[in-house]
Write a protein that holds these residues in place. Structure first.
Motif, PDB file in Angstrom:
ATOM      1  N   GLU A 199       0.823  -1.219   0.000  1.00  0.00           N
ATOM      2  CA  GLU A 199       0.000   0.000   0.000  1.00  0.00           C
ATOM      3  C   GLU A 199       0.852   1.262   0.000  1.00  0.00           C
ATOM      4  O   GLU A 199       0.451   2.286  -0.563  1.00  0.00           O
ATOM      5  N   VAL A 200       2.031   1.210   0.611  1.00  0.00           N
ATOM      6  CA  VAL A 200       2.955   2.356   0.547  1.00  0.00           C
ATOM      7  C   VAL A 200       3.355   2.617  -0.899  1.00  0.00           C
ATOM      8  O   VAL A 200       3.378   3.766  -1.370  1.00  0.00           O
ATOM      9  N   SER A 201       3.661   1.545  -1.629  1.00  0.00           N
ATOM     10  CA  SER A 201       4.040   1.675  -3.037  1.00  0.00           C
ATOM     11  C   SER A 201       2.881   2.259  -3.855  1.00  0.00           C
ATOM     12  O   SER A 201       3.086   3.148  -4.685  1.00  0.00           O
ATOM     13  N   ASN A 202       1.658   1.758  -3.603  1.00  0.00           N
ATOM     14  CA  ASN A 202       0.480   2.274  -4.318  1.00  0.00           C
ATOM     15  C   ASN A 202       0.247   3.756  -4.011  1.00  0.00           C
ATOM     16  O   ASN A 202      -0.082   4.547  -4.901  1.00  0.00           O
ATOM     17  N   LEU A 203       0.442   4.113  -2.746  1.00  0.00           N
ATOM     18  CA  LEU A 203       0.242   5.498  -2.321  1.00  0.00           C
ATOM     19  C   LEU A 203       1.252   6.418  -2.994  1.00  0.00           C
ATOM     20  O   LEU A 203       0.906   7.487  -3.513  1.00  0.00           O
ATOM     21  N   ASN A 204       2.525   6.001  -3.003  1.00  0.00           N
ATOM     22  CA  ASN A 204       3.570   6.813  -3.637  1.00  0.00           C
ATOM     23  C   ASN A 204       3.320   6.989  -5.129  1.00  0.00           C
ATOM     24  O   ASN A 204       3.507   8.076  -5.686  1.00  0.00           O
ATOM     25  N   THR A 205       2.909   5.902  -5.788  1.00  0.00           N
ATOM     26  CA  THR A 205       2.646   5.963  -7.226  1.00  0.00           C
ATOM     27  C   THR A 205       1.504   6.936  -7.520  1.00  0.00           C
ATOM     28  O   THR A 205       1.605   7.773  -8.427  1.00  0.00           O
ATOM     29  N   PHE A 206       0.422   6.823  -6.754  1.00  0.00           N
ATOM     30  CA  PHE A 206      -0.739   7.705  -6.958  1.00  0.00           C
ATOM     31  C   PHE A 206      -0.351   9.167  -6.737  1.00  0.00           C
ATOM     32  O   PHE A 206      -0.691  10.042  -7.545  1.00  0.00           O
ATOM     33  N   LEU A 207       0.360   9.448  -5.648  1.00  0.00           N
ATOM     34  CA  LEU A 207       0.740  10.827  -5.335  1.00  0.00           C
ATOM     35  C   LEU A 207       1.651  11.411  -6.404  1.00  0.00           C
ATOM     36  O   LEU A 207       1.480  12.549  -6.834  1.00  0.00           O
ATOM     37  N   GLN A 208       2.645  10.627  -6.825  1.00  0.00           N
ATOM     38  CA  GLN A 208       3.595  11.124  -7.825  1.00  0.00           C
ATOM     39  C   GLN A 208       2.869  11.486  -9.122  1.00  0.00           C
ATOM     40  O   GLN A 208       3.090  12.555  -9.691  1.00  0.00           O
ATOM     41  N   GLU A 209       1.982  10.605  -9.576  1.00  0.00           N
ATOM     42  CA  GLU A 209       1.285  10.842 -10.836  1.00  0.00           C
ATOM     43  C   GLU A 209       0.322  12.025 -10.732  1.00  0.00           C
ATOM     44  O   GLU A 209       0.251  12.868 -11.631  1.00  0.00           O
ATOM     45  N   HIS A 210      -0.405  12.119  -9.624  1.00  0.00           N
ATOM     46  CA  HIS A 210      -1.461  13.126  -9.533  1.00  0.00           C
ATOM     47  C   HIS A 210      -0.928  14.500  -9.144  1.00  0.00           C
ATOM     48  O   HIS A 210      -1.519  15.512  -9.534  1.00  0.00           O
ATOM     49  N   ILE A 211       0.161  14.549  -8.407  1.00  0.00           N
ATOM     50  CA  ILE A 211       0.757  15.854  -8.124  1.00  0.00           C
ATOM     51  C   ILE A 211       1.435  16.392  -9.382  1.00  0.00           C
ATOM     52  O   ILE A 211       1.352  17.583  -9.697  1.00  0.00           O
ATOM     53  N   THR A 212       2.082  15.493 -10.143  1.00  0.00           N
ATOM     54  CA  THR A 212       2.687  15.915 -11.408  1.00  0.00           C
ATOM     55  C   THR A 212       1.623  16.395 -12.392  1.00  0.00           C
ATOM     56  O   THR A 212       1.823  17.375 -13.111  1.00  0.00           O
ATOM     57  N   GLY A 213       0.476  15.709 -12.410  1.00  0.00           N
ATOM     58  CA  GLY A 213      -0.580  16.064 -13.358  1.00  0.00           C
ATOM     59  C   GLY A 213      -1.701  16.873 -12.741  1.00  0.00           C
ATOM     60  O   GLY A 213      -2.850  16.792 -13.188  1.00  0.00           O
ATOM     61  N   VAL A 214      -1.362  17.662 -11.701  1.00  0.00           N
ATOM     62  CA  VAL A 214      -2.410  18.403 -10.992  1.00  0.00           C
ATOM     63  C   VAL A 214      -3.108  19.413 -11.899  1.00  0.00           C
ATOM     64  O   VAL A 214      -4.306  19.690 -11.726  1.00  0.00           O
ATOM     65  N   SER A 215      -2.399  19.945 -12.886  1.00  0.00           N
ATOM     66  CA  SER A 215      -3.030  20.923 -13.781  1.00  0.00           C
ATOM     67  C   SER A 215      -4.162  20.273 -14.581  1.00  0.00           C
ATOM     68  O   SER A 215      -5.214  20.885 -14.802  1.00  0.00           O
ATOM     69  N   ILE A 216      -3.965  19.028 -15.019  1.00  0.00           N
ATOM     70  CA  ILE A 216      -5.024  18.318 -15.758  1.00  0.00           C
ATOM     71  C   ILE A 216      -6.232  18.111 -14.860  1.00  0.00           C
ATOM     72  O   ILE A 216      -7.383  18.273 -15.285  1.00  0.00           O
ATOM     73  N   MET A 476      12.749  26.749 -10.554  1.00  0.00           N
ATOM     74  CA  MET A 476      11.789  25.919  -9.820  1.00  0.00           C
ATOM     75  C   MET A 476      11.496  24.637 -10.609  1.00  0.00           C
ATOM     76  O   MET A 476      12.007  24.426 -11.703  1.00  0.00           O
ATOM     77  N   GLU A 477      10.630  23.805 -10.030  1.00  0.00           N
ATOM     78  CA  GLU A 477      10.388  22.481 -10.611  1.00  0.00           C
ATOM     79  C   GLU A 477       9.778  22.572 -12.002  1.00  0.00           C
ATOM     80  O   GLU A 477       8.791  23.279 -12.208  1.00  0.00           O
ATOM     81  N   ARG A 478      10.417  21.868 -12.956  1.00  0.00           N
ATOM     82  CA  ARG A 478       9.976  21.798 -14.353  1.00  0.00           C
ATOM     83  C   ARG A 478       9.911  23.177 -15.014  1.00  0.00           C
ATOM     84  O   ARG A 478       9.185  23.375 -15.981  1.00  0.00           O
ATOM     85  N   GLY A 479      10.687  24.149 -14.487  1.00  0.00           N
ATOM     86  CA  GLY A 479      10.729  25.475 -15.100  1.00  0.00           C
ATOM     87  C   GLY A 479       9.423  26.217 -14.986  1.00  0.00           C
ATOM     88  O   GLY A 479       9.027  26.961 -15.895  1.00  0.00           O
ATOM     89  N   ALA A 480       8.717  26.050 -13.841  1.00  0.00           N
ATOM     90  CA  ALA A 480       7.369  26.614 -13.681  1.00  0.00           C
ATOM     91  C   ALA A 480       7.352  28.136 -13.737  1.00  0.00           C
ATOM     92  O   ALA A 480       6.324  28.734 -14.065  1.00  0.00           O
ATOM     93  N   THR A 481       8.479  28.787 -13.416  1.00  0.00           N
ATOM     94  CA  THR A 481       8.490  30.257 -13.372  1.00  0.00           C
ATOM     95  C   THR A 481       8.850  30.892 -14.709  1.00  0.00           C
ATOM     96  O   THR A 481       8.964  32.115 -14.806  1.00  0.00           O
ATOM     97  N   LEU A 482       9.041  30.066 -15.739  1.00  0.00           N
ATOM     98  CA  LEU A 482       9.382  30.583 -17.072  1.00  0.00           C
ATOM     99  C   LEU A 482       8.246  30.311 -18.048  1.00  0.00           C
ATOM    100  O   LEU A 482       7.472  29.363 -17.876  1.00  0.00           O
ATOM    101  N   SER A 483       8.184  31.112 -19.097  1.00  0.00           N
ATOM    102  CA  SER A 483       7.214  30.850 -20.160  1.00  0.00           C
ATOM    103  C   SER A 483       7.709  29.703 -21.023  1.00  0.00           C
ATOM    104  O   SER A 483       8.884  29.321 -20.964  1.00  0.00           O
TER     105      SER A 483
END
Length: 589
Positions: A199-216, A476-483
């Motif tokens: 369940e720790v592995s499932n939790l980490n996978t879900f968080l990583q994917e959904h925080i990365t794709g939070v804009s979607i 910042m992460e993934r160049g968020a502060t740049l166009s």
């Protein structure tokens, strides 16, 4: 390799202990201190027995003072040994997982993209972080501590039998019950711990994917739905932890109950013995045995816990070594490292498939001369990006051959090949770091002066200088502060400072507006000057000057030629061209 967590997996233990070799001295001292702790464990009860029988009851005040000083000295010695033992075992565990983590990270960065296509990133994070921590526990709380506890039990039982074997046998009557309870607990908690790790592995996978794709998630207003999914996963994780704690809540009271039974038997039989044979069984003997019972049951109780710590360490080790044993690493058997690469590229009857059944590239044959620019065009899924991926050897071709300057790409040293090909992607990835480090990728051989010179060539120097800190500005992460355009320009500088012989532009202007595209197009012209270039573009207006345009459809070459030649053919390219420009005209109207 199945994840079983078998403690007796000697092959796995041997692999773990290979990482102990550089820290052999720490390991040896840890074992020595473990033996010392076990050896001195029965000394304090013996001193208390002697003090009670020979000093307190007879009223020997001088002897009491002497014994008190001796017990304080023994306590200090035991504390010092325990301190150093804890420090050394934890140092050993952390040193081992540091080396292991470095190896895992190094191995992961060398794996083919095919591996990441089917492996969740969150799962790899779990392997590299929390699963490795369980291996550290093998040394700090598992194997060495188990050896110490076992030795302590043996020593205490031996001293008890030597002191009074009849009383010892009576006191030890409940021990089989404790062994049975421990065995049941060990089996139950093993299953519970494995559920927790899953369940720790499932939790980490879900968080990583959904925080990365939070804009979607926000774009499509999916917050409530994703919350429900996370709630379910988090609930499973909570329930798995509660189950493991539930087993502890049963086991520890059972141990206390069995310990109380031993204590009761001691009081009952010891009182009778004092009355029957006061010269043999003394009040000091009873006090000594009370301490021995506590010292005996504590390590037996903890052995079950430490056994499971060891077991979870083995589960973690199996998972970590499964990653290390993944053979999906691009083989680097080539040794070719020419002093100068001209950049002549030849594809000869190349066939490629991501799996063995469906070819995405078929009979791909074309030639790019040194310094020329070739453009790959076609609909989505035509095979344009796949062509670039196999040139970089991110994936291996099934049939045919690819050569650069007449040398098959498999014969090149892999690092040399990839250093010679600079790729600018449509989706620019920037690390959470300074602009300078994102450009140089922390290569100390690339100076700031070279970076500034390259930035001026691509027209990015002015906007970088306007940023707070200039080249030291953290994007910042993934160049968020740049166009998107600024990030793209930084990727061009990155390509230029590495001075590649071959340049790949994978739809490098498709994510920017028309005005920014004009600025970027100038940067591209500077970047392509004197280099063999392969350009993938949706906008056909950006590739009209290419020396050769290759039209792909479903992995096959349909047409080849210059812009004008392809227009005259009135085929695939002409239809793409007319479709694109007619749609642009409609948009403008």
């Amino acid at each position: 390799m199945a994840v079983t967590g078998d403690v007796y997996n000697t092959g796995l233990l041997k692999r773990i202990f290979k990482y102990v070799k550089p820290y052999r001295a720490i390991f040896i001292w840890s074992v020595i201190l473990t033996i010392l702790l076990a050896a001195i464990s029965p000394v304090r009860p013996l001193l208390i027995k002697y003090t009670l029988d020979k000093c307190i009851l007879p009223g020997n005040y001088e002897g009491l003072v002497t014994m008190s000083i001796l017990m304080i000295a023994m306590l200090i010695l035991q504390t010092l040994i325990q301190y150093n033992h804890t420090l050394l075992t934890n140092t050993l565990g952390q040193s081992v997982i540091r080396d292991l983590r470095i190896n895992v990270f190094n191995h992961i960065t060398k794996l083919r993209l095919k591996f990441f296509d089917k492996t969740p990133i969150g799962q790899l994070i779990t392997r590299t972080v929390s699963d490795l921590e369980t291996i550290a526990d093998i040394f700090s709380e598992g194997l060495i501590s188990m050896i110490g506890d076992t030795l302590q039990v043996i020593v205490i039982v031996g001293v008890m039998l030597y002191t009074d074997w009849e009383l010892s046998l009576v006191v030890l009557v409940p021990i089989p019950l404790l062994i049975i309870a421990t065995r049941i607990f060990q089996k139950a908690i093993k299953v519970a711990f494995q559920e927790v790790r899953t369940e720790v592995s499932n939790l980490n996978t879900f968080l990583q994917e959904h925080i990365t794709g939070v804009s979607i998630i926000q774009y499509f207003a999916r917050e409530k739905q994703e919350y429900k999914k996370f709630y379910a996963i988090n609930k499973r994780y909570r329930d798995a932890n509660i189950r493991s704690n539930w087993y502890y809540s049963i086991f520890f009271p059972v141990v206390e109950l069995i310990s109380a039974m031993s204590l009761g038997l001691l009081v009952w039989y010891g009182s009778r013995s004092i009355l029957a044979k006061p010269d043999v069984v003394t009040p000091g003997t009873i006090a000594e045995f009370i301490l021995y019972i506590n010292m005996l049951f504590r390590p037996i109780r903890e052995l079950a816990d430490k056994f499971n710590t060891l077991q979870m360490g083995m589960v973690g080790a199996e998972r970590v070594f499964k990653v290390l044993d993944t053979d999906e690493v691009t083989p680097n058997k080539g040794v070719a490292t020419p002093k100068k690469l001209e950049g002549n590229i030849q594809f000869n009857d190349v066939w490629f498939a991501y799996n063995d059944e469906q070819y995405v590239l078929k009979n791909l044959t074309f030639n790019v001369k040194a310094g020329e620019t070739v453009a790959l065009v076609g609909a989505t899924g035509a095979g344009k990006s796949s062509t670039i991926n196999i040139l970089n050897r991110f994936y291996e071709i099934k049939k045919g051959e690819i050569t650069v300057d007449g040398i098959q790409i498999a014969d090149f040293d892999l690092d040399y090949l990839r250093r010679s090909i600079a790729t600018v992607l449509q989706d620019v990835f920037l690390f959470s770091d300074t602009i300078l480090n994102n450009i140089t990728l922390n290569n100390p051989q690339i100076s700031l002066e070279k970076v500034v010179e390259a930035a001026k060539k691509v027209g990015a120097h002015d906007f970088i200088e306007r940023l707070p800190g200039g080249y030291q500005y953290n994007v910042m992460e993934r160049g968020a502060t740049l166009s998107a355009g600024q990030a793209q320009l930084i990727s061009f500088i990155r390509a230029l400072v590495h001075d590649p012989a071959i340049l790949v532009l994978d739809e490098a202007t498709s994510s920017v507006d028309t005005e920014t595209e004009l600025l970027i197009q100038k940067a591209i012209d500077n970047l392509m000057d004197g280099r063999t270039s392969i350009v993938i573009a949706h906008r056909l207006s950006t590739i009209q000057k290419a020396d050769q345009i290759i039209v792909l459809d479903k992995g096959e070459i349909k047409e080849k030629g210059t812009h004008q030649e392809l227009l005259k053919l009135d085929g695939y390219y002409k239809r793409l061209y007319d479709l694109q420009f007619s749609s642009e005209g409609i948009a403008k109207a």
